[in-house]
Motif scaffolding. Structure first.
Motif, PDB file in Angstrom:
ATOM      1  N   LEU A  52       0.836  -1.205   0.000  1.00 37.76           N
ATOM      2  CA  LEU A  52       0.000   0.000   0.000  1.00 37.76           C
ATOM      3  C   LEU A  52       0.873   1.258   0.000  1.00 37.76           C
ATOM      4  O   LEU A  52       0.691   2.157  -0.820  1.00 37.76           O
ATOM      5  N   TYR A  53       1.866   1.300   0.889  1.00 41.78           N
ATOM      6  CA  TYR A  53       2.770   2.454   0.948  1.00 41.78           C
ATOM      7  C   TYR A  53       3.576   2.568  -0.345  1.00 41.78           C
ATOM      8  O   TYR A  53       3.803   3.661  -0.853  1.00 41.78           O
ATOM      9  N   GLY A  54       3.984   1.422  -0.856  1.00 43.85           N
ATOM     10  CA  GLY A  54       4.784   1.409  -2.096  1.00 43.85           C
ATOM     11  C   GLY A  54       4.002   1.995  -3.259  1.00 43.85           C
ATOM     12  O   GLY A  54       4.542   2.757  -4.070  1.00 43.85           O
ATOM     13  N   MET A  55       2.722   1.672  -3.315  1.00 41.34           N
ATOM     14  CA  MET A  55       1.898   2.209  -4.409  1.00 41.34           C
ATOM     15  C   MET A  55       1.747   3.716  -4.260  1.00 41.34           C
ATOM     16  O   MET A  55       1.822   4.473  -5.226  1.00 41.34           O
ATOM     17  N   ALA A  56       1.543   4.177  -3.024  1.00 36.90           N
ATOM     18  CA  ALA A  56       1.398   5.617  -2.787  1.00 36.90           C
ATOM     19  C   ALA A  56       2.686   6.344  -3.168  1.00 36.90           C
ATOM     20  O   ALA A  56       2.653   7.447  -3.714  1.00 36.90           O
ATOM     21  N   ALA A  57       3.822   5.710  -2.907  1.00 33.62           N
ATOM     22  CA  ALA A  57       5.112   6.354  -3.190  1.00 33.62           C
ATOM     23  C   ALA A  57       5.518   6.204  -4.649  1.00 33.62           C
ATOM     24  O   ALA A  57       6.495   6.815  -5.091  1.00 33.62           O
ATOM     25  N   GLY A  58       4.797   5.350  -5.400  1.00 33.54           N
ATOM     26  CA  GLY A  58       5.117   5.161  -6.814  1.00 33.54           C
ATOM     27  C   GLY A  58       6.242   4.158  -7.039  1.00 33.54           C
ATOM     28  O   GLY A  58       6.701   3.967  -8.165  1.00 33.54           O
ATOM     29  N   THR A  59       6.718   3.489  -5.972  1.00 35.43           N
ATOM     30  CA  THR A  59       7.775   2.482  -6.151  1.00 35.43           C
ATOM     31  C   THR A  59       7.181   1.135  -6.543  1.00 35.43           C
ATOM     32  O   THR A  59       7.872   0.229  -6.964  1.00 35.43           O
ATOM     33  N   HIS A  60       5.866   0.997  -6.367  1.00 40.07           N
ATOM     34  CA  HIS A  60       5.175  -0.255  -6.635  1.00 40.07           C
ATOM     35  C   HIS A  60       4.037   0.043  -7.612  1.00 40.07           C
ATOM     36  O   HIS A  60       3.243   0.950  -7.352  1.00 40.07           O
ATOM     37  N   HIS A  61       3.986  -0.679  -8.745  1.00 37.77           N
ATOM     38  CA  HIS A  61       2.861  -0.480  -9.669  1.00 37.77           C
ATOM     39  C   HIS A  61       1.669  -1.284  -9.189  1.00 37.77           C
ATOM     40  O   HIS A  61       1.810  -2.459  -8.880  1.00 37.77           O
ATOM     41  N   GLY A  62       0.515  -0.666  -9.142  1.00 36.60           N
ATOM     42  CA  GLY A  62      -0.660  -1.419  -8.729  1.00 36.60           C
ATOM     43  C   GLY A  62      -1.864  -0.508  -8.669  1.00 36.60           C
ATOM     44  O   GLY A  62      -1.779   0.688  -8.987  1.00 36.60           O
ATOM     45  N   HIS A  63      -2.974  -1.082  -8.296  1.00 38.14           N
ATOM     46  CA  HIS A  63      -4.228  -0.335  -8.278  1.00 38.14           C
ATOM     47  C   HIS A  63      -4.955  -0.618  -6.975  1.00 38.14           C
ATOM     48  O   HIS A  63      -4.829  -1.708  -6.409  1.00 38.14           O
TER      49      HIS A  63
END
Ligand SMILES: *Cc1c(COP(=O)(O)O)cnc(C)c1O
Length: 407
Positions: A52-63
Motif C-alpha cells: 500500500l505504501y509502495g503504491m502511494a510512493a510510486g515504487t510499486h505499480h498497482g491499483h
C-alpha cells in the motif's frame, strides 16, 4: 493516413497500424490472450501495508480503487499516449469529462482563458458556466488569425482552447502558429474531429490534446468516453481531478474503445475518402446552396487544410439547403430512408445532425447567424458504407427537396 507512411506529415515517428494491434495489454499481463482482458472491479485486494505504501510512493505499480485507476484504463491511456506521441495519456467519463477535468485543473478563481470563436456547443457552455462560477475572464479569439491569441495573453492567462477542425463549419486550426503565438501559455486542443491518424497536435506545440472517444476513437456509437494526452505530470494532475469530481471512465467502455482503436486507421481512411466524394457530389446538387468542407476551394481553410490534411479532414461535411428554412430540413430528414437523424457523429453508420436545433440550440439565433450556422445547415457524419450507396441515397433525398437553385 498512416498506411501511406511516405506521405504522413510526421511519418518518422508515427506508430502505424501494426503498433495498434499490439496495444491495450495491461503492463502486468503475464499470460497472452489474443484480446486484452477487462478488469470489471471496483477495488483491488492489497496484500500488505508495505505494498500500500509502495503504491502511494510510486515504487510499486498497482491499483487500489477504480475511481483512481484500473488496469483497463491504464492500457487505453498508454495506447492513446503512443498514438499521440505523448509521455502519458488519461481516460475520462466522456469528452466533457476530459474537458471538465482540464479546466478544473488549470483554472482558479479570477483566471483568464482564451477560446476559439468556434467550439463544440457544450464546450462553450462549460466555459460560460465556469466563467460565472469562478469569476473567470474569457477572450474569444479568431482561429484564422493566430496572432490574436498571443495578443490576448495577460498575466492571468492560464490556457487557450481550440479544436483541430471546428464543429460544424470545419474551420481548420493552424496548431503550430497558435502555439507559437501563445508562447509558454498551454494550448489545449480538442482533436475529436481529426484523430491522431490525421494530425498529432502535441508534435506541433500543443500542451494537451483531448478527444471525445465517444466519436472516432471508439467509432461504433456505443459508448461515452473521453481521453487526453500530454506530459506525465499534467496527466497525473488531470486524473486526480477526475477522481475527485467523479469524472472517471467505466472499464468496460475503455475496453470497447481499445477494440475500436484496432480499426482506427482503416476507418479513418474509408471515411476520409468517402467524405471527399460526397462533398464534391453535394457541391454539384441544385438543392444545396453551400458546402462546408475544407478540401473544397470555396472553404476559408482550403490552403491550410491542403497542407495539414492532404488525405482529408475526417468524415464530417456540412451543407446548407437552398432555402426553405426548417421545413426543408424536416423534408430532408423525412425523405431519408437509410441515413438517420441522430445528433451524434463518428458512428460506423452515416448520420445527419441539425446544428441549429441540437448542438447550437442554446445560442440566440443572432449569435448562430454571426457564426454562420444557418437554419438550413445540415451536418453529415459519413460512416463506413460504400460511398456509391450514400450518394444514391442523398440523390434520392435531395431530388425531392425544393427550392432548387439555378445551376
Ligand atoms: C462530442 C464532442 C465533445 C463532447 O464529448 P462527449 O463524449 O459527448 O462528452 C467535445 N468536443 C467535440 C468536438 C465533440 O464532437
Amino acid at each position: 493516413m498512416s498506411q501511406d507512411s511516405s506521405s504522413h506529415p510526421d511519418s518518422a515517428s508515427h506508430p502505424g497500424p501494426s503498433h495498434v494491434s499490439r496495444m491495450g495489454f495491461p503492463r502486468d499481463s503475464v499470460t497472452q490472450p489474443s484480446s486484452p482482458p477487462v478488469y470489471l472491479t471496483a477495488a483491488f485486494d492489497v496484500p500488505s501495508i508495505d505494498v500500500l505504501y509502495g503504491m502511494a510512493a510510486g515504487t510499486h505499480h498497482g491499483h487500489i480503487y477504480t475511481r483512481d485507476s484500473n488496469p483497463t484504463h491504464t492500457a487505453l491511456a498508454d495506447s492513446i499516449a503512443v498514438l499521440e506521441g505523448a509521455e502519458a495519456g488519461a481516460v475520462f467519463s466522456s469528452g466533457m469529462g476530459a474537458l471538465g477535468s482540464i479546466l478544473l485543473t488549470l483554472l482558479s478563481q479570477g483566471d483568464h482563458l482564451i477560446v476559439a470563436n468556434a467550439l463544440y456547443g457544450r464546450s462553450l457552455q462549460l466555459v460560460e458556466r465556469l466563467r460565472l462560477q469562478l469569476g473567470l475572464t474569457v477572450t474569444v479569439a479568431d482561429v484564422s488569425n493566430p496572432a490574436t491569441f498571443g495578443a490576448a495573453v495577460t498575466s492571468r492567462t492560464r490556457l487557450a482552447l481550440v479544436e483541430t477542425v471546428s464543429n460544424p463549419l470545419l474551420e481548420v486550426a493552424d496548431i503550430q502558429a497558435l502555439a507559437a503565438s501563445l508562447g509558454s501559455i498551454p494550448l489545449v486542443v480538442d482533436a475529436t474531429f481529426s484523430t491522431p491518424e490525421l494530425i498529432r497536435p502535441l508534435s506541433l506545440g500543443a500542451s494537451i490534446v483531448f478527444h471525445s472517444a465517444s466519436k472516432y476513437l471508439n467509432g461504433h456509437g456505443d459508448l461515452m468516453l473521453g481521453v487526453a494526452a500530454g506530459s506525465t505530470i499534467l496527466m497525473k494532475r488531470l486524473t486526480e481531478t477526475a477522481s475527485l469530481f467523479g469524472q472517471n471512465a467505466n472499464p468496460f467502455e475503455s475496453w470497447l474503445c481499445q477494440r475500436g482503436l484496432r480499426t482506427l486507421p482503416l476507418r479513418m481512411k474509408q471515411t476520409c475518402d468517402s467524405t471527399r466524394k460526397i462533398a464534391d457530389f453535394l457541391a454539384s446538387h441544385p438543392a444545396v446552396r453551400r458546402v462546408h468542407y475544407p478540401l473544397l476551394e470555396s472553404h476559408k481553410s482550403f490552403h491550410l487544410a491542403s497542407k495539414l490534411y492532404p488525405h482529408g479532414t475526417g468524415g464530417i461535411v456540412s451543407f446548407e439547403l437552398n432555402g426553405g428554412g426548417e421545413a426543408s430540413v424536416n423534408q430532408f430528414i423525412q425523405h431519408s430512408t437509410t441515413i438517420p437523424f441522430s445528433p451524434t457523429l463518428a458512428d460506423a453508420r452515416t448520420t445527419i445532425s441539425w446544428p441549429a436545433g441540437t448542438s447550437h440550440k442554446f445560442m440566440s439565433a443572432e449569435r448562430r447567424a454571426e457564426m454562420g450556422i444557418t437554419t438550413e445547415l445540415i451536418r453529415l457524419s459519413v460512416g463506413l458504407e460504400p460511398p456509391e450507396l450514400l450518394i444514391a441515397e442523398l440523390t434520392q433525398v435531395l431530388d425531392r427537396i425544393s427550392p432548387k437553385k439555378q445551376m
